[in-house]
Structure formats: structure tokens, C-alpha cells
Design a protein around this motif. Structure first.
Motif, short mmCIF file in Angstrom:
data_model
loop_
_atom_site.label_atom_id
_atom_site.label_comp_id
_atom_site.label_asym_id
_atom_site.label_seq_id
_atom_site.Cartn_x
_atom_site.Cartn_y
_atom_site.Cartn_z
N ALA A 1 0.82 -1.22 0.00
CA ALA A 1 0.00 0.00 0.00
C ALA A 1 0.86 1.26 0.00
O ALA A 1 1.97 1.28 0.54
CB ALA A 1 -0.91 0.01 1.22
N HIS A 2 0.31 2.30 -0.62
CA HIS A 2 0.96 3.62 -0.59
C HIS A 2 0.43 4.41 0.61
O HIS A 2 -0.68 4.16 1.08
CB HIS A 2 0.67 4.37 -1.91
N TYR A 3 1.23 5.37 1.07
CA TYR A 3 0.86 6.17 2.25
C TYR A 3 -0.39 7.03 2.05
O TYR A 3 -0.88 7.61 3.01
CB TYR A 3 2.00 7.11 2.63
N ASP B 1 6.76 4.59 -0.25
CA ASP B 1 6.62 5.58 -1.34
C ASP B 1 6.71 4.84 -2.67
O ASP B 1 6.90 3.61 -2.70
CB ASP B 1 7.67 6.70 -1.19
N SER B 2 6.61 5.56 -3.77
CA SER B 2 6.55 4.87 -5.07
C SER B 2 7.83 4.10 -5.39
O SER B 2 7.78 3.06 -6.03
CB SER B 2 6.28 5.82 -6.24
N TYR B 3 8.97 4.63 -4.95
CA TYR B 3 10.23 3.94 -5.22
C TYR B 3 10.27 2.61 -4.47
O TYR B 3 10.53 1.54 -5.06
CB TYR B 3 11.41 4.83 -4.82
N CYS C 1 11.27 10.07 -17.22
CA CYS C 1 9.83 9.91 -16.99
C CYS C 1 9.54 9.72 -15.50
O CYS C 1 9.94 8.71 -14.90
CB CYS C 1 9.38 8.68 -17.77
N TYR C 2 8.89 10.70 -14.91
CA TYR C 2 8.43 10.53 -13.52
C TYR C 2 7.53 9.31 -13.51
O TYR C 2 6.67 9.15 -14.38
CB TYR C 2 7.68 11.81 -13.09
N VAL C 3 7.74 8.46 -12.51
CA VAL C 3 7.06 7.16 -12.48
C VAL C 3 5.52 7.29 -12.48
O VAL C 3 4.81 6.37 -12.87
CB VAL C 3 7.61 6.35 -11.27
N PRO D 1 7.95 17.49 -3.37
CA PRO D 1 8.41 18.31 -4.51
C PRO D 1 7.46 18.35 -5.71
O PRO D 1 7.79 18.96 -6.72
CB PRO D 1 9.77 17.69 -4.89
N GLU D 2 6.29 17.73 -5.60
CA GLU D 2 5.26 17.94 -6.64
C GLU D 2 4.58 19.30 -6.44
O GLU D 2 3.76 19.71 -7.25
CB GLU D 2 4.20 16.83 -6.57
N CYS D 3 4.90 19.97 -5.32
CA CYS D 3 4.33 21.31 -5.09
C CYS D 3 5.05 22.33 -5.97
O CYS D 3 6.19 22.12 -6.39
CB CYS D 3 4.50 21.71 -3.63
P1 13P Z 1 5.98 9.34 -3.47
O1 13P Z 1 6.90 8.67 -4.42
O2 13P Z 1 6.62 10.42 -2.70
O3 13P Z 1 5.32 8.34 -2.59
O4 13P Z 1 4.88 10.11 -4.30
C1 13P Z 1 3.86 9.50 -4.97
C2 13P Z 1 2.82 10.43 -5.36
O5 13P Z 1 1.94 10.12 -6.07
C3 13P Z 1 2.90 11.78 -4.84
O6 13P Z 1 1.79 12.49 -5.23
#
Ligand code: 13P
Ligand code: SF4
Length: 302
Positions: free
Chosen positions: A21-23, A38-40, A109-111, A197-199
């Protein structure tokens, strides 16, 4: 333990399945997960698991990455409509045109992208490893897709390269403004500002620390400070509070909420385990192409 949780635990055992699961998913879904990250971390861990079935509690691109890297495993997504809008914000055609226009170009490419975009890129990155990977690339020109905010944040730290950006963004993070942060700073002047950092740049500029969801959690855990302002999706509050019961965490903006992530419910997890669907499937030639850029990420991030 609720009936539903018991059912999930029983089915997991019977079927030799595991839950990742993701956070950002709901707290009760985080609570039944075997692995959370996190996604990584989530992209990496899937390959290290022995179980044949993985129930992926997150948005579709995360389940797709798990399938791309593990074609022989069954990857279940409790709701296939749990999608990330940013994952579709770049176009293959634009990437092809950029390749014609620029020599010595790496498409990074951002994942948070669908499999098609990963397949026509040179390497994938996540917010936790983008800086390290971009610095290691031999290319002078970097076309960073789709997230302009993460791209610009990385570009500032790699002035020796020439960055080209795509106009994609995460609606949840992009919505936060410097004014939102400043308003909260007045109410909690001692709080450290932790930002994903997506902000936008105006928000990361106000950060005491910027990092992926896992990195924000580690920062809060290791810090001796007691108050933090959190500029990311509200799902992270569950682990922040669980790991730091004596610290205080404040939301910024409108309690940022990712609709895609919130589509994953305990009931849907139980149904997915019972029926062994919906399954994440990726067409084989697309999978092979996308795998190259994901594997390159895993290698360069080591
Ligand atoms: P993280 O890789 O920081 O978990 O980010 C995933 C994501 O979708 C952030 O919006
Ligand atoms: Fe996509 Fe934003 Fe949701 Fe992350 S928070 S999954 S980037 S929409």
C-alpha cells in the motif's frame, strides 16, 4: 479485528497473497498492508516478494509498475479506476518530436506515468531518486515528463544540464500556494515546513525540507522538533501520527485529498482477494519497453 479485516487475513493466507500500500490510501487500508511505502519502495519491493499474488493498494500506475517488473506474478488492484490524472498528462507524439529537435536528449519519466509513456522514455524516476539519477545520466539535455514542478525542483539542483519541461502537474499538490503555507506559518511559527516536490516552486521555496512521502516521514521521525506543517496529501498523517504520537502535524490548504487513492477500500481489497480480480495486465511488447526504463531506474538508484 473487524469481520472484513478477518476475511482479508484469511484470504491472504489461503491464497498466499501479500498486500502492498501507498501512504495516501485510507488509514484502515494502510493498517492491513504487509508493506507500505513511497513509489520507489513499492516498485522495488514487488520484485523481492516470494508470494505469487500481490494486492496493490494505490493508483493504477503503481500496480502497472509492479506488473511490468514482475510479469509472472498476479497483480490485483482493488479498484482499476483508482487513477492518477498526472499519469496521462504527457503524449508520445510530443516525446517523438522532442527527440527530433534535440540531440543528446534523455527523456526522464516521472514514475507517475502510464505504461505507454514509460515505454517511450529513457529512464524512470521517483521523487526519492530523481536527483541522483538525473546527475548520473550522460546526456546534456533532459526532457522531464510529465511533472513540471518536480522537474523544476530537480533542475535547480543540476545547473550543468539543460532541462526541458512538460506542462503536467499533480492537481492535489499544484493547488497549494505560498499564501496557504504563510497563513499556516503565522498560526504555528515553530513548525518545520515539510513539502513534497510535486508542489509549485513558490511552495518548495518555503520548505525546511522537501522529499518523497517516505522521506517526509523519516525527517519527522528523526527530527528533535515537535511541530511540522505537512504540504502533501492527507494520507501521510496516519503514519506521521502513529510513528510520532507526541509530535504535532498541521495540514496546509484544503486538506489535500487524492480521489484516486481514496477509491481503495477494505471491502474492495476483500473482493479482489476473493475473486482474484481486477488484475493489472500490460500487453507484452509494451511491458518489455516500459521495463527497460524502470530497470534502468532501479540500477541507477542503487
Ligand atoms: P511518493 O513517491 O513520494 O510516494 O509520491 C507519490 C505520489 O503520487 C505523490 O503524489
Ligand atoms: Fe497522482 Fe497527485 Fe494522487 Fe499522487 S497525489 S497519485 S500525483 S493525483
Amino acid at each position: 479485528m473487524s469481520d472484513l479485516t478477518e476475511k482479508i487475513q484469511r484470504l491472504k493466507k489461503e491464497k498466499n497473497a501479500v498486500i502492498c500500500a501507498h501512504y495516501y490510501v485510507e488509514s484502515e487500508v494502510q493498517e492491513i498492508a504487509d508493506y507500505i511505502g513511497d513509489s520507489y519502495y513499492l516498485a522495488k519491493i514487488a520484485s523481492e516478494l516470494e508470494e505469487k499474488i500481490i494486492v496493490f493498494c494505490g493508483v493504477l500506475f503503481m500496480g502497472e509498475s509492479a506488473k511490468i517488473l514482475n510479469p509472472d506474478k498476479t497483480i490485483l488492484i482493488p479498484d482499476p479506476q483508482a487513477d492518477c490524472p498526472m499519469a496521462h498528462m504527457a503524449q508520445e507524439e510530443t516525446i517523438k518530436n522532442m527527440r527530433k529537435q534535440y540531440e543528446d536528449l534523455a527523456v526522464v519519466c516521472y514514475v507517475n506515468s502510464d505504461a505507454k509513456l514509460k515505454a517511450c522514455s529513457d529512464v524512470c524516476v521517483t521523487s526519492a531518486n530523481a536527483l541522483k539519477i538525473v546527475k548520473k545520466l550522460p546526456n546534456k539535455n533532459i526532457y522531464f515528463i510529465p511533472d513540471q514542478n518536480l522537474g523544476m525542483y530537480i533542475a535547480q539542483q543540476v545547473p550543468e544540464k539543460n532541462f526541458l519541461f512538460h506542462a503536467g502537474y499533480c492537481p492535489i499538490h499544484h493547488e497549494l500556494t505560498a499564501d496557504d503555507v504563510k497563513k499556516e506559518m503565522k498560526l504555528h511559527p515553530k513548525a518545520k515546513v515539510l513539502v513534497h516536490p510535486e508542489c509549485k516552486k513558490e511552495v518548495t521555496e518555503l520548505a525546511d525540507y522537501a522529499g518523497s512521502t517516505s522521506e517526509i516521514l523519516s525527517y519527522a521521525k528523526n527530527s528533535t522538533e515537535e511541530e511540522f506543517m505537512i504540504c502533501t496529501e492527507r494520507g501521510v498523517f496516519h503514519q506521521l501520527q502513529k510513528q510520532n504520537p507526541k509530535k504535532h502535524f498541521y495540514a496546509v490548504g484544503n486538506g489535500q485529498c487524492c480521489e484516486g487513492m481514496k477509491r481503495i477500500t477494505l471491502q474492495k481489497v476483500a473482493d479482489a482477494l476473493e475473486k482474484e480480480k481486477p488484475e493489472v495486465l500490460v500487453e507484452e511488447s509494451l511491458r518489455k519497453h516500459a521495463e527497460k526504463s524502470l530497470q534502468r531506474m532501479l540500477k541507477l538508484a542503487e
